[in-house]
Design a protein around this motif. Structure first.
Motif, PDB file in Angstrom:
ATOM      1  N   ASN A  94       3.979  13.821  -5.440  1.00 20.81           N
ATOM      2  CA  ASN A  94       3.527  12.598  -6.081  1.00 20.81           C
ATOM      3  C   ASN A  94       3.966  11.343  -5.311  1.00 20.81           C
ATOM      4  N   GLN A  95       5.101  11.436  -4.625  1.00 23.63           N
ATOM      5  CA  GLN A  95       5.601  10.252  -3.929  1.00 23.63           C
ATOM      6  C   GLN A  95       4.714   9.868  -2.741  1.00 23.63           C
ATOM      7  N   TYR A  96       3.804  10.765  -2.342  1.00 31.05           N
ATOM      8  CA  TYR A  96       2.923  10.505  -1.210  1.00 31.05           C
ATOM      9  C   TYR A  96       1.511  10.131  -1.630  1.00 31.05           C
ATOM     10  N   ARG A  97       1.327   9.826  -2.935  1.00 31.92           N
ATOM     11  CA  ARG A  97      -0.030   9.524  -3.392  1.00 31.92           C
ATOM     12  C   ARG A  97      -0.540   8.212  -2.798  1.00 31.92           C
ATOM     13  N   SER A  98      -1.845   8.045  -2.886  1.00 35.27           N
ATOM     14  CA  SER A  98      -2.537   6.918  -2.254  1.00 35.27           C
ATOM     15  C   SER A  98      -2.807   5.816  -3.282  1.00 35.27           C
ATOM     16  N   ILE A  99      -2.285   4.623  -3.014  1.00 35.24           N
ATOM     17  CA  ILE A  99      -2.456   3.512  -3.963  1.00 35.24           C
ATOM     18  C   ILE A  99      -2.705   2.202  -3.206  1.00 35.24           C
ATOM     19  N   ILE A 100      -3.660   1.439  -3.694  1.00 34.07           N
ATOM     20  CA  ILE A 100      -3.812   0.041  -3.261  1.00 34.07           C
ATOM     21  C   ILE A 100      -3.239  -0.821  -4.372  1.00 34.07           C
ATOM     22  N   PHE A 101      -2.213  -1.603  -4.061  1.00 37.83           N
ATOM     23  CA  PHE A 101      -1.658  -2.533  -5.044  1.00 37.83           C
ATOM     24  C   PHE A 101      -2.351  -3.877  -4.872  1.00 37.83           C
ATOM     25  N   PHE A 146       0.836  -1.198   0.000  1.00 38.63           N
ATOM     26  CA  PHE A 146       0.000   0.000   0.000  1.00 38.63           C
ATOM     27  C   PHE A 146       0.876   1.256   0.000  1.00 38.63           C
ATOM     28  N   ALA A 147       0.380   2.299  -0.661  1.00 34.79           N
ATOM     29  CA  ALA A 147       1.003   3.623  -0.573  1.00 34.79           C
ATOM     30  C   ALA A 147       0.010   4.549   0.108  1.00 34.79           C
ATOM     31  N   LEU A 148       0.431   5.211   1.182  1.00 39.59           N
ATOM     32  CA  LEU A 148      -0.485   6.097   1.926  1.00 39.59           C
ATOM     33  C   LEU A 148       0.274   7.212   2.617  1.00 39.59           C
ATOM     34  N   GLY A 149       1.140   7.869   1.862  1.00 42.56           N
ATOM     35  CA  GLY A 149       1.921   8.954   2.453  1.00 42.56           C
ATOM     36  C   GLY A 149       3.290   8.458   2.882  1.00 42.56           C
ATOM     37  N   CYS A 150       3.924   9.248   3.736  1.00 42.21           N
ATOM     38  CA  CYS A 150       5.286   8.930   4.201  1.00 42.21           C
ATOM     39  C   CYS A 150       5.378   7.483   4.683  1.00 42.21           C
ATOM     40  N   PHE A 151       6.337   6.723   4.134  1.00 37.56           N
ATOM     41  CA  PHE A 151       6.368   5.284   4.439  1.00 37.56           C
ATOM     42  C   PHE A 151       6.819   4.947   5.858  1.00 37.56           C
ATOM     43  N   TRP A 152       7.448   5.897   6.566  1.00 34.91           N
ATOM     44  CA  TRP A 152       7.787   5.637   7.967  1.00 34.91           C
ATOM     45  C   TRP A 152       6.506   5.357   8.754  1.00 34.91           C
ATOM     46  N   ARG A 153       5.528   6.229   8.527  1.00 34.68           N
ATOM     47  CA  ARG A 153       4.268   6.129   9.235  1.00 34.68           C
ATOM     48  C   ARG A 153       3.469   4.912   8.742  1.00 34.68           C
ATOM     49  N   SER A 154       3.491   4.667   7.434  1.00 38.82           N
ATOM     50  CA  SER A 154       2.731   3.545   6.868  1.00 38.82           C
ATOM     51  C   SER A 154       3.190   2.226   7.472  1.00 38.82           C
ATOM     52  N   GLU A 155       4.507   2.067   7.576  1.00 39.86           N
ATOM     53  CA  GLU A 155       5.032   0.819   8.124  1.00 39.86           C
ATOM     54  C   GLU A 155       4.580   0.648   9.573  1.00 39.86           C
ATOM     55  N   ALA A 156       4.591   1.739  10.311  1.00 45.52           N
ATOM     56  CA  ALA A 156       4.185   1.680  11.719  1.00 45.52           C
ATOM     57  C   ALA A 156       2.702   1.314  11.857  1.00 45.52           C
ATOM     58  N   GLU A 167      15.689   5.335  -5.527  1.00 47.72           N
ATOM     59  CA  GLU A 167      16.288   5.613  -4.218  1.00 47.72           C
ATOM     60  C   GLU A 167      15.508   6.738  -3.572  1.00 47.72           C
ATOM     61  N   TYR A 168      15.710   6.907  -2.254  1.00 42.33           N
ATOM     62  CA  TYR A 168      14.895   7.885  -1.529  1.00 42.33           C
ATOM     63  C   TYR A 168      14.959   9.274  -2.149  1.00 42.33           C
ATOM     64  N   ARG A 169      16.164   9.719  -2.499  1.00 42.46           N
ATOM     65  CA  ARG A 169      16.309  11.078  -3.056  1.00 42.46           C
ATOM     66  C   ARG A 169      16.065  11.132  -4.562  1.00 42.46           C
ATOM     67  N   SER A 170      15.855   9.999  -5.183  1.00 38.75           N
ATOM     68  CA  SER A 170      15.556   9.985  -6.624  1.00 38.75           C
ATOM     69  C   SER A 170      14.638   8.800  -6.920  1.00 38.75           C
ATOM     70  N   LEU A 171      13.411   8.927  -6.424  1.00 35.84           N
ATOM     71  CA  LEU A 171      12.510   7.791  -6.574  1.00 35.84           C
ATOM     72  C   LEU A 171      11.709   7.857  -7.869  1.00 35.84           C
ATOM     73  N   GLY A 172      11.905   8.944  -8.623  1.00 38.20           N
ATOM     74  CA  GLY A 172      11.247   9.044  -9.919  1.00 38.20           C
ATOM     75  C   GLY A 172       9.737   9.079  -9.767  1.00 38.20           C
ATOM     76  N   ASP A 173       9.050   8.248 -10.546  1.00 37.77           N
ATOM     77  CA  ASP A 173       7.580   8.267 -10.546  1.00 37.77           C
ATOM     78  C   ASP A 173       6.980   7.267  -9.549  1.00 37.77           C
ATOM     79  N   HIS A 174       7.804   6.701  -8.667  1.00 38.33           N
ATOM     80  CA  HIS A 174       7.279   5.743  -7.686  1.00 38.33           C
ATOM     81  C   HIS A 174       6.617   6.463  -6.510  1.00 38.33           C
ATOM     82  N   ALA A 175       5.883   5.685  -5.729  1.00 42.24           N
ATOM     83  CA  ALA A 175       5.310   6.179  -4.478  1.00 42.24           C
ATOM     84  C   ALA A 175       5.985   5.460  -3.315  1.00 42.24           C
ATOM     85  N   GLU A 176       6.042   6.119  -2.171  1.00 37.66           N
ATOM     86  CA  GLU A 176       6.523   5.481  -0.942  1.00 37.66           C
ATOM     87  C   GLU A 176       5.484   4.459  -0.494  1.00 37.66           C
TER      88      GLU A 176
END
Ligand code: MHO
Length: 209
Positions: A93-100, A12-22, A46-55
């Motif tokens: 964009n890296q904080y967008r909401s996605i259900i995989f 899942f993508a739902l914003g900052c991944f630190w919080r998502s994992e928790a 990579e974190y500083r160059s994640l391109g079009d991916h989401a966290e």
């Protein structure tokens, strides 16, 4: 592993991944969590160059104990899916909401849950995307169990595990959620009690909750 069922994996993508994992780590039935990048096409993000991916968070779970449906509930209740540009201070964009999803049944469950979420209020649009998972790219070690690593007390209580063990540990996933105070309050209290007990008994190492 807790049961004989093979583990299942959800992302899942739902914003900052630190919080998502928790948020997912403290649930009963969740065996392992890790953070990473998905949803885009850039190779080797990579974190500083994640391109079009989401966290993202990757959740490995025991389907005898928790199901995809319940994970979806945790997904919806842990972020604002109507934010177009991310979550709170985290813009982009890296904080967008996605259900995989993988397979038609998961896609159907995801679509049903999204409709239910949208029907709660019509005045704004649920922006969540539903996508078949193509690849999950694990993030750098410093982003794994980030909330737990901010808490030297809890790390010590676990016996200062080496990085690889920390990343695979069910207890670390739970305590990562506890450290961020994102466990359901019943679980938060259970862990409080267990930790107090351990301290009272004179600092043995905490091995399970
Ligand atoms: N605003 C957060 C974002 C981190 S999240 C892993 C920060 O403290 O940098 O994107």
């Amino acid at each position: 592993d807790p049961s004989n069922q093979p583990l299942q994996t959800a992302v899942f993508a739902l914003g900052c991944f630190w919080r998502s994992e928790a948020a997912f780590g403290c649930l009963n039935g969740v065996v392992r969590t890790s953070v990473g990048y998905a949803g885009g096409s850039k190779p080797n993000p990579e974190y500083r160059s994640l391109g079009d991916h989401a966290e993202c968070v990757q959740v490995e779970y025991d389907p005898e104990v928790i199901g995809f449906r319940q994970l979806l509930e945790v997904f919806w209740s842990n972020h604002d899916s109507r934010q177009v540009f991310g979550q709170g201070p985290d813009v982009g964009n890296q904080y967008r909401s996605i259900i995989f999803t993988s397979g038609t049944e998961e896609s159907r469950l995801a679509a049903v849950s999204k409709e239910r979420e949208q029907s709660k209020s019509k005045s704004s649009i649920v922006t969540t995307q539903i996508q078949q998972l193509e690849a999950f790219h694990p993030a750098e070690p410093e982003h794994q169990k980030f909330e737990l690593k901010r808490n030297p007390f809890l790390l010590q209580l676990m016996g200062n595990l080496p990085e690889e063990e920390l990343e695979r540990s069910t207890l670390a996933a739970k305590l990562n959620g506890y450290a961020a105070e994102l466990c359901p309050s019943r679980i938060q209290k259970q862990i409080d009690a267990k930790i107090n007990d351990i301290i009272k008994r004179g600092w043995p190492i905490l091995r399970e909750i």
